[in-house]
Design a protein around this motif. Structure first.
Motif, PDB file in Angstrom:
ATOM      1  N   GLN A 149      94.807  -9.956  43.546  1.00  0.00           N
ATOM      2  CA  GLN A 149      94.947 -10.816  44.719  1.00  0.00           C
ATOM      3  C   GLN A 149      95.311 -12.248  44.349  1.00  0.00           C
ATOM      4  O   GLN A 149      95.298 -13.138  45.187  1.00  0.00           O
ATOM      5  CB  GLN A 149      93.637 -10.817  45.535  1.00  0.00           C
ATOM      6  CG  GLN A 149      93.385  -9.520  46.280  1.00  0.00           C
ATOM      7  CD  GLN A 149      92.909  -8.402  45.355  1.00  0.00           C
ATOM      8  OE1 GLN A 149      92.120  -8.630  44.434  1.00  0.00           O
ATOM      9  NE2 GLN A 149      93.396  -7.202  45.576  1.00  0.00           N
ATOM     10  N   GLY A 150      95.639 -12.467  43.064  1.00  0.00           N
ATOM     11  CA  GLY A 150      96.061 -13.787  42.613  1.00  0.00           C
ATOM     12  C   GLY A 150      94.919 -14.752  42.346  1.00  0.00           C
ATOM     13  O   GLY A 150      95.143 -15.947  42.171  1.00  0.00           O
ATOM     14  N   ARG A 151      93.702 -14.245  42.308  1.00  0.00           N
ATOM     15  CA  ARG A 151      92.548 -15.103  42.043  1.00  0.00           C
ATOM     16  C   ARG A 151      92.332 -15.240  40.535  1.00  0.00           C
ATOM     17  O   ARG A 151      92.724 -14.371  39.774  1.00  0.00           O
ATOM     18  CB  ARG A 151      91.299 -14.518  42.713  1.00  0.00           C
ATOM     19  CG  ARG A 151      91.444 -14.429  44.234  1.00  0.00           C
ATOM     20  CD  ARG A 151      90.275 -13.738  44.856  1.00  0.00           C
ATOM     21  NE  ARG A 151      90.244 -12.350  44.387  1.00  0.00           N
ATOM     22  CZ  ARG A 151      89.482 -11.406  44.895  1.00  0.00           C
ATOM     23  NH1 ARG A 151      88.653 -11.677  45.872  1.00  0.00           N
ATOM     24  NH2 ARG A 151      89.522 -10.177  44.418  1.00  0.00           N
ATOM     25  N   PRO A 152      91.683 -16.330  40.102  1.00  0.00           N
ATOM     26  CA  PRO A 152      91.516 -16.583  38.667  1.00  0.00           C
ATOM     27  C   PRO A 152      90.396 -15.759  38.030  1.00  0.00           C
ATOM     28  O   PRO A 152      89.449 -16.291  37.462  1.00  0.00           O
ATOM     29  CB  PRO A 152      91.211 -18.080  38.611  1.00  0.00           C
ATOM     30  CG  PRO A 152      90.522 -18.352  39.908  1.00  0.00           C
ATOM     31  CD  PRO A 152      91.185 -17.442  40.913  1.00  0.00           C
ATOM     32  N   TYR A 153      90.506 -14.440  38.128  1.00  0.00           N
ATOM     33  CA  TYR A 153      89.564 -13.517  37.483  1.00  0.00           C
ATOM     34  C   TYR A 153      90.366 -12.677  36.499  1.00  0.00           C
ATOM     35  O   TYR A 153      91.086 -11.758  36.906  1.00  0.00           O
ATOM     36  CB  TYR A 153      88.865 -12.623  38.513  1.00  0.00           C
ATOM     37  CG  TYR A 153      88.044 -13.391  39.514  1.00  0.00           C
ATOM     38  CD1 TYR A 153      86.848 -13.997  39.136  1.00  0.00           C
ATOM     39  CD2 TYR A 153      88.468 -13.514  40.831  1.00  0.00           C
ATOM     40  CE1 TYR A 153      86.096 -14.702  40.048  1.00  0.00           C
ATOM     41  CE2 TYR A 153      87.718 -14.218  41.754  1.00  0.00           C
ATOM     42  CZ  TYR A 153      86.531 -14.809  41.359  1.00  0.00           C
ATOM     43  OH  TYR A 153      85.793 -15.516  42.264  1.00  0.00           O
ATOM     44  N   PRO A 154      90.281 -12.990  35.208  1.00  0.00           N
ATOM     45  CA  PRO A 154      91.080 -12.256  34.224  1.00  0.00           C
ATOM     46  C   PRO A 154      90.799 -10.752  34.256  1.00  0.00           C
ATOM     47  O   PRO A 154      89.661 -10.319  34.417  1.00  0.00           O
ATOM     48  CB  PRO A 154      90.648 -12.866  32.885  1.00  0.00           C
ATOM     49  CG  PRO A 154      90.095 -14.204  33.244  1.00  0.00           C
ATOM     50  CD  PRO A 154      89.473 -14.038  34.590  1.00  0.00           C
ATOM     51  N   ILE A 155      91.862  -9.985  34.107  1.00  0.00           N
ATOM     52  CA  ILE A 155      91.813  -8.531  34.173  1.00  0.00           C
ATOM     53  C   ILE A 155      92.274  -7.949  32.837  1.00  0.00           C
ATOM     54  O   ILE A 155      93.278  -8.384  32.275  1.00  0.00           O
ATOM     55  CB  ILE A 155      92.738  -8.014  35.300  1.00  0.00           C
ATOM     56  CG1 ILE A 155      92.291  -8.563  36.654  1.00  0.00           C
ATOM     57  CG2 ILE A 155      92.816  -6.499  35.315  1.00  0.00           C
ATOM     58  CD1 ILE A 155      90.923  -8.116  37.094  1.00  0.00           C
ATOM     59  N   ILE A 156      91.537  -6.944  32.361  1.00  0.00           N
ATOM     60  CA  ILE A 156      91.928  -6.187  31.169  1.00  0.00           C
ATOM     61  C   ILE A 156      92.559  -4.887  31.651  1.00  0.00           C
ATOM     62  O   ILE A 156      91.969  -4.164  32.458  1.00  0.00           O
ATOM     63  CB  ILE A 156      90.712  -5.876  30.265  1.00  0.00           C
ATOM     64  CG1 ILE A 156      89.982  -7.156  29.864  1.00  0.00           C
ATOM     65  CG2 ILE A 156      91.142  -5.062  29.047  1.00  0.00           C
ATOM     66  CD1 ILE A 156      90.778  -8.103  29.006  1.00  0.00           C
ATOM     67  N   HIS A 157      93.761  -4.593  31.165  1.00  0.00           N
ATOM     68  CA  HIS A 157      94.468  -3.362  31.524  1.00  0.00           C
ATOM     69  C   HIS A 157      94.137  -2.300  30.473  1.00  0.00           C
ATOM     70  O   HIS A 157      94.146  -2.585  29.268  1.00  0.00           O
ATOM     71  CB  HIS A 157      95.975  -3.607  31.580  1.00  0.00           C
ATOM     72  CG  HIS A 157      96.345  -4.751  32.468  1.00  0.00           C
ATOM     73  ND1 HIS A 157      96.233  -4.698  33.836  1.00  0.00           N
ATOM     74  CD2 HIS A 157      96.805  -5.981  32.172  1.00  0.00           C
ATOM     75  CE1 HIS A 157      96.612  -5.853  34.355  1.00  0.00           C
ATOM     76  NE2 HIS A 157      96.960  -6.649  33.364  1.00  0.00           N
ATOM     77  N   LEU A 158      93.843  -1.087  30.935  1.00  0.00           N
ATOM     78  CA  LEU A 158      93.442   0.004  30.053  1.00  0.00           C
ATOM     79  C   LEU A 158      94.267   1.254  30.339  1.00  0.00           C
ATOM     80  O   LEU A 158      94.726   1.456  31.469  1.00  0.00           O
ATOM     81  CB  LEU A 158      91.959   0.337  30.279  1.00  0.00           C
ATOM     82  CG  LEU A 158      90.960  -0.784  30.089  1.00  0.00           C
ATOM     83  CD1 LEU A 158      89.612  -0.407  30.677  1.00  0.00           C
ATOM     84  CD2 LEU A 158      90.828  -1.120  28.623  1.00  0.00           C
ATOM     85  N   LYS A 159      94.413   2.079  29.300  1.00  0.00           N
ATOM     86  CA  LYS A 159      95.106   3.357  29.458  1.00  0.00           C
ATOM     87  C   LYS A 159      94.406   4.412  28.596  1.00  0.00           C
ATOM     88  O   LYS A 159      93.978   4.126  27.486  1.00  0.00           O
ATOM     89  CB  LYS A 159      96.575   3.255  29.025  1.00  0.00           C
ATOM     90  CG  LYS A 159      97.355   4.538  29.250  1.00  0.00           C
ATOM     91  CD  LYS A 159      98.820   4.352  28.982  1.00  0.00           C
ATOM     92  CE  LYS A 159      99.553   5.669  29.269  1.00  0.00           C
ATOM     93  NZ  LYS A 159     100.974   5.533  29.104  1.00  0.00           N
ATOM     94  N   TYR A 160      94.333   5.613  29.126  1.00  0.00           N
ATOM     95  CA  TYR A 160      93.745   6.725  28.399  1.00  0.00           C
ATOM     96  C   TYR A 160      94.848   7.475  27.644  1.00  0.00           C
ATOM     97  O   TYR A 160      95.979   7.534  28.098  1.00  0.00           O
ATOM     98  CB  TYR A 160      93.048   7.689  29.363  1.00  0.00           C
ATOM     99  CG  TYR A 160      92.264   8.748  28.654  1.00  0.00           C
ATOM    100  CD1 TYR A 160      90.982   8.488  28.197  1.00  0.00           C
ATOM    101  CD2 TYR A 160      92.804   9.995  28.412  1.00  0.00           C
ATOM    102  CE1 TYR A 160      90.250   9.447  27.516  1.00  0.00           C
ATOM    103  CE2 TYR A 160      92.090  10.973  27.731  1.00  0.00           C
ATOM    104  CZ  TYR A 160      90.820  10.697  27.288  1.00  0.00           C
ATOM    105  OH  TYR A 160      90.110  11.634  26.612  1.00  0.00           O
ATOM    106  N   GLY A 161      94.498   8.031  26.509  1.00  0.00           N
ATOM    107  CA  GLY A 161      95.443   8.867  25.772  1.00  0.00           C
ATOM    108  C   GLY A 161      96.272   8.141  24.742  1.00  0.00           C
ATOM    109  O   GLY A 161      97.200   8.711  24.184  1.00  0.00           O
ATOM    110  N   ILE A 162      95.946   6.900  24.472  1.00  0.00           N
ATOM    111  CA  ILE A 162      96.661   6.141  23.430  1.00  0.00           C
ATOM    112  C   ILE A 162      95.921   6.371  22.114  1.00  0.00           C
ATOM    113  O   ILE A 162      94.708   6.162  22.048  1.00  0.00           O
ATOM    114  CB  ILE A 162      96.692   4.631  23.765  1.00  0.00           C
ATOM    115  CG1 ILE A 162      97.458   4.387  25.058  1.00  0.00           C
ATOM    116  CG2 ILE A 162      97.308   3.857  22.612  1.00  0.00           C
ATOM    117  CD1 ILE A 162      97.420   2.943  25.509  1.00  0.00           C
ATOM    118  N   PRO A 163      96.644   6.773  21.062  1.00  0.00           N
ATOM    119  CA  PRO A 163      95.954   6.987  19.767  1.00  0.00           C
ATOM    120  C   PRO A 163      95.428   5.706  19.156  1.00  0.00           C
ATOM    121  O   PRO A 163      95.796   4.648  19.450  1.00  0.00           O
ATOM    122  CB  PRO A 163      97.022   7.609  18.890  1.00  0.00           C
ATOM    123  CG  PRO A 163      98.301   7.528  19.620  1.00  0.00           C
ATOM    124  CD  PRO A 163      98.026   7.099  21.009  1.00  0.00           C
TER     125      PRO A 163
END
Length: 106
Positions: free
Chosen positions: A92-106
């Motif tokens: 929503q453009g607010r200053p709350y840092p987000i960590i992006h994650l993905k499953y299945g990466i070696p």
């Protein structure tokens, strides 16, 4: 915000023997948009069971976690998700840092 989401994405719901909701999860196009577990039910494997169910349908599932929520980040990493990036702002453009994650990466 959750009410705006409901008609648009499938809802996976975990309930007890009396059909009382304990947790829910939204997945949209392989991206877990939300996972909420009743605080009284945390640590009992309900969230992990929902995530495993989602991964059975979406083996390369992605999700985002608020950087200020180390408990959730640790949960996803324990489940096998890997960090793929970071955003300084939330969706929503607010200053709350987000960590992006993905499953299945070696």
């Amino acid at each position: 915000m959750v009410c705006d989401f409901l008609p648009q994405v499938p809802l996976l719901l975990a309930v007890d023997a009396n059909d009382y909701p304990l947790a829910f999860m939204f997945i949209d196009n392989g991206h877990m948009e939300a996972l909420f577990v009743d605080p009284a039910c945390r640590g009992k494997g309900i969230g992990a069971a929902l995530v495993r169910h989602g991964l059975a349908r979406h083996p390369a599932m992605t999700t985002d976690v608020n950087e200020q929520n180390p408990q959730a980040l640790g949960f996803y990493e324990k489940m096998g998700f890997k960090r793929t990036g970071r955003s300084a702002l939330d969706g929503q453009g607010r200053p709350y840092p987000i960590i992006h994650l993905k499953y299945g990466i070696p």
